[in-house]
Design a protein around this motif. Structure first.
Motif, PDB file in Angstrom:
ATOM      1  N   ALA A 267       0.828  -1.205   0.000  1.00 13.45           N
ATOM      2  CA  ALA A 267       0.000   0.000   0.000  1.00 13.45           C
ATOM      3  C   ALA A 267       0.867   1.261   0.000  1.00 13.45           C
ATOM      4  CB  ALA A 267      -0.927  -0.003   1.222  1.00 13.45           C
ATOM      5  N   VAL A 268       1.948   1.256   0.775  1.00 12.71           N
ATOM      6  CA  VAL A 268       2.854   2.405   0.809  1.00 12.71           C
ATOM      7  C   VAL A 268       3.549   2.562  -0.539  1.00 12.71           C
ATOM      8  CG1 VAL A 268       4.978   3.314   1.829  1.00 12.71           C
ATOM      9  CG2 VAL A 268       3.210   2.339   3.298  1.00 12.71           C
ATOM     10  N   SER A 269       3.933   1.449  -1.162  1.00 15.44           N
ATOM     11  CA  SER A 269       4.571   1.503  -2.473  1.00 15.44           C
ATOM     12  C   SER A 269       3.644   2.123  -3.508  1.00 15.44           C
ATOM     13  CB  SER A 269       4.976   0.085  -2.908  1.00 15.44           C
ATOM     14  OG  SER A 269       5.568   0.103  -4.180  1.00 15.44           O
ATOM     15  N   HIS A 270       2.368   1.736  -3.462  1.00 15.98           N
ATOM     16  CA  HIS A 270       1.385   2.305  -4.389  1.00 15.98           C
ATOM     17  C   HIS A 270       1.191   3.791  -4.111  1.00 15.98           C
ATOM     18  CE1 HIS A 270      -2.152   2.615  -6.935  1.00 15.98           C
ATOM     19  NE2 HIS A 270      -2.825   3.135  -5.906  1.00 15.98           N
ATOM     20  N   LEU A 271       1.137   4.157  -2.832  1.00 12.89           N
ATOM     21  CA  LEU A 271       0.968   5.560  -2.458  1.00 12.89           C
ATOM     22  C   LEU A 271       2.159   6.383  -2.931  1.00 12.89           C
ATOM     23  CD1 LEU A 271      -0.701   7.680  -0.874  1.00 12.89           C
ATOM     24  CD2 LEU A 271       0.639   7.057   1.141  1.00 12.89           C
ATOM     25  N   LYS A 272       3.359   5.840  -2.770  1.00 10.79           N
ATOM     26  CA  LYS A 272       4.558   6.545  -3.193  1.00 10.79           C
ATOM     27  C   LYS A 272       4.566   6.740  -4.704  1.00 10.79           C
ATOM     28  CE  LYS A 272       9.600   6.316  -2.949  1.00 10.79           C
ATOM     29  NZ  LYS A 272      10.767   5.516  -2.493  1.00 10.79           N
ATOM     30  N   GLU A 273       4.153   5.719  -5.465  1.00 11.41           N
ATOM     31  CA  GLU A 273       4.096   5.826  -6.925  1.00 11.41           C
ATOM     32  C   GLU A 273       3.096   6.893  -7.354  1.00 11.41           C
ATOM     33  OE1 GLU A 273       3.072   3.014 -10.810  1.00 11.41           O
ATOM     34  OE2 GLU A 273       3.259   2.114  -8.814  1.00 11.41           O
ATOM     35  N   THR A 274       1.944   6.908  -6.669  1.00 12.45           N
ATOM     36  CA  THR A 274       0.925   7.919  -6.974  1.00 12.45           C
ATOM     37  C   THR A 274       1.443   9.316  -6.676  1.00 12.45           C
ATOM     38  OG1 THR A 274      -0.837   6.349  -6.447  1.00 12.45           O
ATOM     39  CG2 THR A 274      -1.415   8.684  -6.455  1.00 12.45           C
ATOM     40  N   GLU A 275       2.130   9.459  -5.556  1.00 10.95           N
ATOM     41  CA  GLU A 275       2.680  10.763  -5.170  1.00 10.95           C
ATOM     42  C   GLU A 275       3.720  11.238  -6.184  1.00 10.95           C
ATOM     43  OE1 GLU A 275       4.926  12.866  -1.360  1.00 10.95           O
ATOM     44  OE2 GLU A 275       5.017  10.699  -1.657  1.00 10.95           O
ATOM     45  N   GLU A 276       4.582  10.333  -6.629  1.00 12.74           N
ATOM     46  CA  GLU A 276       5.606  10.702  -7.606  1.00 12.74           C
ATOM     47  C   GLU A 276       4.979  11.146  -8.921  1.00 12.74           C
ATOM     48  OE1 GLU A 276       8.023   7.240  -7.800  1.00 12.74           O
ATOM     49  OE2 GLU A 276       9.206   7.759  -6.023  1.00 12.74           O
ATOM     50  N   ASN A 277       3.913  10.462  -9.346  1.00 13.21           N
ATOM     51  CA  ASN A 277       3.212  10.858 -10.572  1.00 13.21           C
ATOM     52  C   ASN A 277       2.584  12.238 -10.430  1.00 13.21           C
ATOM     53  OD1 ASN A 277       3.866   8.463 -11.868  1.00 13.21           O
ATOM     54  ND2 ASN A 277       1.983   7.428 -11.236  1.00 13.21           N
ATOM     55  N   MET A 278       1.983  12.474  -9.262  1.00 10.53           N
ATOM     56  CA  MET A 278       1.367  13.780  -9.017  1.00 10.53           C
ATOM     57  C   MET A 278       2.431  14.876  -8.969  1.00 10.53           C
ATOM     58  SD  MET A 278      -1.525  12.873  -6.140  1.00 10.53           S
ATOM     59  CE  MET A 278      -1.944  14.599  -5.958  1.00 10.53           C
ATOM     60  N   ARG A 279       3.574  14.583  -8.326  1.00  8.25           N
ATOM     61  CA  ARG A 279       4.640  15.583  -8.245  1.00  8.25           C
ATOM     62  C   ARG A 279       5.172  15.900  -9.646  1.00  8.25           C
ATOM     63  NH1 ARG A 279       7.936  13.029  -5.184  1.00  8.25           N
ATOM     64  NH2 ARG A 279       7.153  13.844  -3.209  1.00  8.25           N
ATOM     65  N   ASN A 283       4.985  19.555 -11.296  1.00  5.79           N
ATOM     66  CA  ASN A 283       6.182  20.236 -11.793  1.00  5.79           C
ATOM     67  C   ASN A 283       5.993  20.702 -13.233  1.00  5.79           C
ATOM     68  OD1 ASN A 283       7.586  19.920  -9.403  1.00  5.79           O
ATOM     69  ND2 ASN A 283       8.581  18.018 -10.026  1.00  5.79           N
ATOM     70  N   GLN A 284       5.328  19.849 -14.026  1.00  7.13           N
ATOM     71  CA  GLN A 284       5.048  20.245 -15.408  1.00  7.13           C
ATOM     72  C   GLN A 284       4.146  21.473 -15.447  1.00  7.13           C
ATOM     73  OE1 GLN A 284       3.447  16.528 -17.073  1.00  7.13           O
ATOM     74  NE2 GLN A 284       5.210  16.490 -18.487  1.00  7.13           N
ATOM     75  N   MET A 285       3.088  21.452 -14.624  1.00  8.24           N
ATOM     76  CA  MET A 285       2.154  22.580 -14.581  1.00  8.24           C
ATOM     77  C   MET A 285       2.855  23.837 -14.086  1.00  8.24           C
ATOM     78  SD  MET A 285      -1.175  20.584 -13.027  1.00  8.24           S
ATOM     79  CE  MET A 285      -2.139  22.092 -12.904  1.00  8.24           C
ATOM     80  N   GLU A 286       3.709  23.682 -13.063  1.00  8.43           N
ATOM     81  CA  GLU A 286       4.430  24.830 -12.529  1.00  8.43           C
ATOM     82  C   GLU A 286       5.337  25.426 -13.590  1.00  8.43           C
ATOM     83  OE1 GLU A 286       6.459  25.370  -8.303  1.00  8.43           O
ATOM     84  OE2 GLU A 286       7.792  24.302  -9.677  1.00  8.43           O
ATOM     85  N   GLN A 287       6.035  24.573 -14.340  1.00  9.20           N
ATOM     86  CA  GLN A 287       6.929  25.059 -15.378  1.00  9.20           C
ATOM     87  C   GLN A 287       6.160  25.799 -16.477  1.00  9.20           C
ATOM     88  OE1 GLN A 287      10.222  24.926 -15.027  1.00  9.20           O
ATOM     89  NE2 GLN A 287      10.412  26.171 -16.888  1.00  9.20           N
ATOM     90  N   GLU A 288       4.972  25.293 -16.810  1.00  5.37           N
ATOM     91  CA  GLU A 288       4.133  25.973 -17.809  1.00  5.37           C
ATOM     92  C   GLU A 288       3.728  27.362 -17.320  1.00  5.37           C
ATOM     93  OE1 GLU A 288       0.911  23.328 -18.448  1.00  5.37           O
ATOM     94  OE2 GLU A 288       2.114  21.798 -19.487  1.00  5.37           O
ATOM     95  N   ILE A 289       3.407  27.461 -16.026  1.00  6.28           N
ATOM     96  CA  ILE A 289       3.042  28.762 -15.451  1.00  6.28           C
ATOM     97  C   ILE A 289       4.233  29.715 -15.487  1.00  6.28           C
ATOM     98  CG2 ILE A 289       2.400  29.924 -13.301  1.00  6.28           C
ATOM     99  CD1 ILE A 289       0.722  27.426 -12.624  1.00  6.28           C
ATOM    100  N   PHE A 290       5.426  29.193 -15.160  1.00  4.72           N
ATOM    101  CA  PHE A 290       6.630  30.026 -15.167  1.00  4.72           C
ATOM    102  C   PHE A 290       6.919  30.547 -16.584  1.00  4.72           C
ATOM    103  CE2 PHE A 290       8.660  27.745 -11.259  1.00  4.72           C
ATOM    104  CZ  PHE A 290       7.718  28.354 -10.442  1.00  4.72           C
TER     105      PHE A 290
END
Length: 397
Positions: A267-279, A283-290
């Motif tokens: 469950a933690v491994s799945h949560l970590k994978e989800t978090e990395e995808n969201m991050r 980051n992509q969205m933040e870079q587009e804003i910049f």
């Protein structure tokens, strides 16, 4: 370890002696309060990796003296006390039994594990430290985590067999005929501690009389250390407390993740994978804003920006994006007046070294970098930062 006979040591006659009568033979001031010497004691002095006992001394007038530690000095067992006792005073000594028995469990468990490591791999125990919650043992060679698991099982089998522990003194001639573990060459009478089927070792420490009293041996971790390995382990009551703490934490994690206790790692491994995808997506969205913000400041000249809650790397990315096309100097600050501001300052093909040095001095900052770009932080208010940049902008004009 050799045994010194200058003091009557009741812990060798009866390791389970918790209370005893004795007479104070000396009391002097020391670095740790008062140092009391008794004509006989059940308090074990620190040695061989095992901490000293603590407890209390009680006079016939029911005065209580706290013993915080016990050490050996020049053949005497010295008790570190919180108050003075007159030599000749009769006392009742009472050791902290829960503490002592836990040390006995841990020290005995360490012997079993070290003996099994020596038997299987031929490695020596070259370092041993026992703290209040666990032990570290250093071995002279390397073995794997899988080996550790097998050692743990074998060590606990010795516990389950409840073998009697044999402790006896040998003369210097007798001990030459024995095969035993020792960190150094010994002379005189030698005290040998034997756990049948597991270990034979020279030791002056205190041990249980039967291996079953150890209760549980838990090998916690293993990592490379000085050409060998360092192992963390814990035994007895401390092992039970350790396992209970791990189970409690795992149960809390299983509730938070809505996973069964045996499936929390997945469950933690799945949560970590989800978090990395969201991050990654953020980051992509933040870079587009910049990029959009930089486009809006194209050819704007010098730019001073204040942004909310940016991490240092994001401060850098925004400053770089703007400086590439603004045609001047770009400074990005993120933070607040109470905790200060992180900054990133850049100027394409510029040299900001003198500017950044003056800014850090004026705004109580620290940081640096390349001639054309610098990062750091300042402890100043927003208005102070604005005033400084306004002044420097006027100077540039």
């Amino acid at each position: 370890m050799c045994v010194n006979d200058m003091t009557e040591r009741l812990y060798y006659k009866d390791v389970y002696c918790r209370e005893f009568f004795a007479e104070v033979t000396d009391c002097r001031e020391g670095k740790h309060g008062y140092e009391i010497v008794l004509n006989r004691t059940a308090f074990y002095p620190e040695g061989g990796g095992q901490p000293g006992d603590h407890g209390v001394l009680i006079t016939m007038e029911q005065e209580l003296v706290v013993i915080s530690d016990t050490h050996e000095k020049n053949g005497e067992v010295v008790h570190y006390a919180d108050r003075f006792l007159e030599p000749g005073t009769t006392i009742v000594g009472r050791i902290d039994w829960d503490y002592r028995f836990s040390l006995m469990q841990n020290h005995s468990g360490e012997h079993i594990v070290s003996g099994l490591v020596h038997e299987k791999f031929g490695f020596e125990n070259v370092g041993f430290h026992m703290s209040s919650d666990r032990m570290t043992v250093d071995f002279s060679g390397e073995f794997s985590v899988e080996d550790r698991k097998l050692l743990e099982l074998r060590a606990n089998e010795v516990v389950w067999n409840n073998v009697p522990v044999d402790i006896r003194l040998y003369s210097e001639e007798e001990v030459k005929l024995l095969q035993y573990r020792s960190k150094k060459e010994l002379h005189g009478r030698v005290r040998i501690v034997t756990f049948p089927g597991a270990d034979v070792c020279a030791c002056c420490g205190t041990h249980v009389s039967h291996s079953g009293e150890i209760g549980l041996i838990k090998l916690i971790s293993l990592h490379k250390f000085r050409g060998g390995v360092r192992m963390e382990m814990v035994c007895g009551k401390k092992a039970l407390e350790y396992v209970n703490d791990i189970c409690t934490q795992n149960q809390q994690i299983s509730v938070m993740l809505s996973a069964k206790p045996g499936e929390t790692a997945d469950a933690v491994s799945h949560l970590k994978e989800t978090e990395e995808n969201m991050r990654f997506r953020m980051n992509q969205m933040e870079q587009e804003i910049f990029v959009q913000k930089a486009e809006s400041l194209k050819d704007a000249g010098d730019v001073l920006l204040f942004e909310q809650e940016l991490v240092p790397d994001s401060v850098r990315k925004l400053a770089v994006a703007v400086m590439e096309i603004c045609g001047g100097r770009c400074a990005v600050f993120s933070g607040n007046d109470e905790q200060g501001y992180k900054y990133g300052i850049g100027e394409k093909d510029g040299d900001l070294r003198a500017f950044v040095k003056e800014m850090n001095q004026t705004l109580h900052g620290r940081g640096g970098g390349k001639p054309f770009f610098a990062q750091g932080s300042v402890m100043a208010k927003k208005t102070e930062i604005e005033d400084f940049f306004q002044k420097k902008h006027v100077d540039r004009i």
